[in-house]
Design a protein around this motif. Structure first.
Motif, PDB file in Angstrom:
ATOM      1  N   TRP A 157       0.815  -1.219   0.000  1.00 11.18           N
ATOM      2  CA  TRP A 157       0.000   0.000   0.000  1.00 11.18           C
ATOM      3  C   TRP A 157       0.847   1.267   0.000  1.00 11.18           C
ATOM      4  O   TRP A 157       0.325   2.361  -0.174  1.00 11.18           O
ATOM      5  N   PHE A 159      12.908  -0.699   7.303  1.00 13.68           N
ATOM      6  CA  PHE A 159      11.659  -1.349   7.743  1.00 13.68           C
ATOM      7  C   PHE A 159      10.917  -1.862   6.504  1.00 13.68           C
ATOM      8  O   PHE A 159      10.572  -1.075   5.610  1.00 13.68           O
ATOM      9  N   VAL A 214       7.981  -4.997   5.080  1.00 15.53           N
ATOM     10  CA  VAL A 214       7.115  -6.176   5.173  1.00 15.53           C
ATOM     11  C   VAL A 214       6.925  -6.685   3.746  1.00 15.53           C
ATOM     12  O   VAL A 214       6.735  -5.881   2.808  1.00 15.53           O
ATOM     13  N   ARG A 254       2.122  -9.403   1.920  1.00 13.40           N
ATOM     14  CA  ARG A 254       1.562  -9.627   3.259  1.00 13.40           C
ATOM     15  C   ARG A 254       1.352  -8.328   4.031  1.00 13.40           C
ATOM     16  O   ARG A 254       1.172  -8.350   5.237  1.00 13.40           O
ATOM     17  N   GLY A 265      -0.584  -4.753   5.180  1.00 11.76           N
ATOM     18  CA  GLY A 265      -1.946  -4.307   5.448  1.00 11.76           C
ATOM     19  C   GLY A 265      -2.689  -5.195   6.435  1.00 11.76           C
ATOM     20  O   GLY A 265      -3.859  -4.960   6.703  1.00 11.76           O
ATOM     21  N   GLY A 266      -2.014  -6.176   7.018  1.00  9.27           N
ATOM     22  CA  GLY A 266      -2.685  -7.087   7.946  1.00  9.27           C
ATOM     23  C   GLY A 266      -2.182  -6.963   9.377  1.00  9.27           C
ATOM     24  O   GLY A 266      -2.434  -7.836  10.193  1.00  9.27           O
ATOM     25  N   GLY A 267      -1.444  -5.923   9.667  1.00 15.42           N
ATOM     26  CA  GLY A 267      -0.996  -5.699  11.041  1.00 15.42           C
ATOM     27  C   GLY A 267       0.422  -6.182  11.325  1.00 15.42           C
ATOM     28  O   GLY A 267       0.897  -6.049  12.452  1.00 15.42           O
ATOM     29  N   GLY A 292       3.307  -4.989  10.125  1.00 16.68           N
ATOM     30  CA  GLY A 292       4.175  -3.831  10.358  1.00 16.68           C
ATOM     31  C   GLY A 292       4.028  -3.324  11.785  1.00 16.68           C
ATOM     32  O   GLY A 292       5.016  -3.010  12.455  1.00 16.68           O
ATOM     33  N   MET A 301      13.622   8.313  13.213  1.00 15.63           N
ATOM     34  CA  MET A 301      13.653   7.716  11.872  1.00 15.63           C
ATOM     35  C   MET A 301      13.504   8.778  10.798  1.00 15.63           C
ATOM     36  O   MET A 301      13.094   9.908  11.083  1.00 15.63           O
ATOM     37  N   VAL A 317      11.852   9.684   6.916  1.00 16.41           N
ATOM     38  CA  VAL A 317      10.892   9.304   5.870  1.00 16.41           C
ATOM     39  C   VAL A 317      10.968  10.340   4.755  1.00 16.41           C
ATOM     40  O   VAL A 317      11.014  11.548   5.039  1.00 16.41           O
ATOM     41  N   ARG A 347       5.862  11.196   1.318  1.00 14.36           N
ATOM     42  CA  ARG A 347       5.109   9.968   1.614  1.00 14.36           C
ATOM     43  C   ARG A 347       4.062  10.196   2.720  1.00 14.36           C
ATOM     44  O   ARG A 347       4.149   9.651   3.817  1.00 14.36           O
ATOM     45  N   TRP A 357       0.789   7.004   8.983  1.00 15.19           N
ATOM     46  CA  TRP A 357       0.857   5.712   9.679  1.00 15.19           C
ATOM     47  C   TRP A 357       1.744   5.842  10.920  1.00 15.19           C
ATOM     48  O   TRP A 357       1.376   5.402  12.004  1.00 15.19           O
ATOM     49  N   ARG A 366       1.048   5.766  15.121  1.00 16.35           N
ATOM     50  CA  ARG A 366       1.822   4.891  16.020  1.00 16.35           C
ATOM     51  C   ARG A 366       2.533   5.687  17.112  1.00 16.35           C
ATOM     52  O   ARG A 366       3.355   5.140  17.839  1.00 16.35           O
TER      53      ARG A 366
HETATM   54  C1  LIG Z   1       5.517   0.455   6.046  1.00 15.74           C
HETATM   55  C2  LIG Z   1       5.294  -1.052   6.164  1.00 15.74           C
HETATM   56  C3  LIG Z   1       6.496  -1.695   6.837  1.00 15.74           C
HETATM   57  C4  LIG Z   1       4.016  -1.298   7.000  1.00 15.74           C
HETATM   58  O1  LIG Z   1       3.769  -2.691   7.096  1.00 15.74           O
HETATM   59  P1  LIG Z   1       2.259  -3.293   7.057  1.00 15.74           P
HETATM   60  O2  LIG Z   1       2.373  -4.725   7.418  1.00 15.74           O
HETATM   61  O3  LIG Z   1       1.598  -2.943   5.794  1.00 15.74           O
HETATM   62  O4  LIG Z   1       1.628  -2.454   8.256  1.00 15.74           O
HETATM   63  P2  LIG Z   1       0.252  -2.739   9.016  1.00 15.74           P
HETATM   64  O5  LIG Z   1      -0.474  -3.844   8.346  1.00 15.74           O
HETATM   65  O6  LIG Z   1       0.566  -2.864  10.466  1.00 15.74           O
HETATM   66  O7  LIG Z   1      -0.508  -1.387   8.829  1.00 15.74           O
HETATM   67  C5  LIG Z   1      -1.116  -1.109   7.602  1.00 15.74           C
HETATM   68  C6  LIG Z   1      -1.719   0.265   7.688  1.00 15.74           C
HETATM   69  O8  LIG Z   1      -1.905   0.747   6.384  1.00 15.74           O
HETATM   70  C7  LIG Z   1      -3.151   1.350   6.290  1.00 15.74           C
HETATM   71  N1  LIG Z   1      -3.475   1.286   4.877  1.00 15.74           N
HETATM   72  C8  LIG Z   1      -3.821   0.203   4.167  1.00 15.74           C
HETATM   73  N2  LIG Z   1      -4.019   0.550   2.884  1.00 15.74           N
HETATM   74  C9  LIG Z   1      -3.769   1.882   2.804  1.00 15.74           C
HETATM   75  C10 LIG Z   1      -3.805   2.823   1.746  1.00 15.74           C
HETATM   76  N3  LIG Z   1      -4.123   2.467   0.505  1.00 15.74           N
HETATM   77  N4  LIG Z   1      -3.478   4.104   2.016  1.00 15.74           N
HETATM   78  C11 LIG Z   1      -3.132   4.486   3.266  1.00 15.74           C
HETATM   79  N5  LIG Z   1      -3.075   3.621   4.315  1.00 15.74           N
HETATM   80  C12 LIG Z   1      -3.401   2.342   4.073  1.00 15.74           C
HETATM   81  C13 LIG Z   1      -4.013   0.557   7.208  1.00 15.74           C
HETATM   82  O9  LIG Z   1      -5.125   1.299   7.604  1.00 15.74           O
HETATM   83  C14 LIG Z   1      -3.057   0.311   8.382  1.00 15.74           C
HETATM   84  O10 LIG Z   1      -2.978   1.417   9.249  1.00 15.74           O
HETATM   85  P3  LIG Z   1      -3.661   1.358  10.717  1.00 15.74           P
HETATM   86  O11 LIG Z   1      -3.126   0.132  11.371  1.00 15.74           O
HETATM   87  O12 LIG Z   1      -3.248   2.619  11.394  1.00 15.74           O
HETATM   88  O13 LIG Z   1      -5.148   1.264  10.454  1.00 15.74           O
HETATM   89  C15 LIG Z   1       5.090  -1.715   4.780  1.00 15.74           C
HETATM   90  O14 LIG Z   1       4.018  -1.067   4.125  1.00 15.74           O
HETATM   91  C16 LIG Z   1       6.303  -1.662   3.858  1.00 15.74           C
HETATM   92  O15 LIG Z   1       7.148  -2.558   3.875  1.00 15.74           O
HETATM   93  N6  LIG Z   1       6.386  -0.617   2.984  1.00 15.74           N
HETATM   94  C17 LIG Z   1       7.449  -0.499   1.990  1.00 15.74           C
HETATM   95  C18 LIG Z   1       8.767  -0.125   2.609  1.00 15.74           C
HETATM   96  C19 LIG Z   1       8.672   1.180   3.382  1.00 15.74           C
HETATM   97  O16 LIG Z   1       8.138   2.153   2.902  1.00 15.74           O
HETATM   98  N7  LIG Z   1       9.219   1.182   4.617  1.00 15.74           N
HETATM   99  C20 LIG Z   1       9.188   2.329   5.511  1.00 15.74           C
HETATM  100  C21 LIG Z   1      10.185   3.332   5.092  1.00 15.74           C
HETATM  101  S1  LIG Z   1      10.258   4.713   6.219  1.00 15.74           S
END
Ligand SMILES: CC(C)(COP(=O)(O)OP(=O)(O)OC[C@H]1O[C@@H](n2cnc3c(N)ncnc32)[C@H](O)[C@@H]1OP(=O)(O)O)[C@@H](O)C(=O)NCCC(=O)NCCS
Length: 186
Positions: free
Chosen positions: A33, A90, A92, A96, A98-100, A102, A124, A126, A130, A136, A140
């Motif tokens: 996402w 960081f 995921v 996989r 969007g399912g918690g 991260g 950190m 960013v 973004r 997000w 947190r």
């Molecule tokens: C950032 C990252 C580690 C999060 O991991 P994840 O497993 O997706 O995280 P979670 O499932 O715990 O959380 C997903 C969140 O995305 C939100 N989400 C899902 N789809 C979304 C969308 N289209 N737009 C915005 N937010 C969205 C969900 O609501 C959820 O947030 P919430 O828990 O506050 O409701 C992962 O997306 C990733 O690897 N991204 C690419 C690498 C990156 O950018 N790393 C960080 C660099 S600073």
């Protein structure tokens, strides 16, 4: 999904590099996402770079695996001072996200920093564009510090940036403050 955590060793560098690249850059990252695919077209880091982080005396790369032992997520933390750690790398698995997962990884990492290093703050970087990702982190418990850092245009690996206006916003979290979101997920 219940994750298992361990610290990486140099033997893990190759699979970690593949995970980080697939989550941050290129077409695979679009399955997630949030991605940097429209900002930077490189590999994010190479195996040598990951190995340097794994063997750094002041930091660790943390790996999260599923019940079958498959790598699903990672991050690095570096102890910067008596009360501050840096959080990065960081990722995921984009299939996989969007399912918690991260959230679980971040909670574990915050706990690791408190437990092992007794630090009180996590910092950190960013990329400033973004918004969805910054939101997000704010959910947190992070906040924007108002500080920024230059984007490392000279250090990209096998590729180039797609924009010339990139820099990092510096975010910070007080690890003594337990947010509602992290309490829910604990
Ligand atoms: C950032 C990252 C580690 C999060 O991991 P994840 O497993 O997706 O995280 P979670 O499932 O715990 O959380 C997903 C969140 O995305 C939100 N989400 C899902 N789809 C979304 C969308 N289209 N737009 C915005 N937010 C969205 C969900 O609501 C959820 O947030 P919430 O828990 O506050 O409701 C992962 O997306 C990733 O690897 N991204 C690419 C690498 C990156 O950018 N790393 C960080 C660099 S600073």
């Amino acid at each position: 999904m219940h994750l298992q955590f361990r610290t990486a060793t140099p033997d893990d560098a190759s699979q970690l590099q593949a995970l980080v690249k697939s989550a941050y850059r290129g077409e695979t990252s679009r399955q997630g996402w949030t991605t940097e695919a429209d900002l930077v077209a490189d590999d994010r880091i190479d195996v040598k770079g990951i190995t340097a982080k794994i063997t750094a005396p002041d930091g660790v790369v943390l790996m999260a695996t599923d019940d079958d032992g498959a790598l699903v997520a990672c991050c690095e933390v570096v102890k910067r001072s008596a009360d501050l750690a840096y959080f990065g790398l960081f990722a995921v698995d984009p299939r996989r996200q969007g399912g918690g997962l991260g959230r679980q990884v971040l909670n574990y990492t915050e706990d690791y920093c408190r437990r092992i290093w007794s630090v009180t703050k996590l910092e950190m970087n960013v990329i400033w564009t973004r918004d969805e990702l910054i939101s997000w982190y704010i959910r947190r418990g992070f906040r924007k510090t108002g500080k920024s850092k230059p984007f490392p245009y000279e250090e990209l690996v096998n590729g180039a940036a797609l924009r010339d206006d990139l820099y990092f916003d510096v975010l910070e979290k007080d690890l003594n403050t337990r947010t509602a979101a992290s309490a829910d997920a604990a």
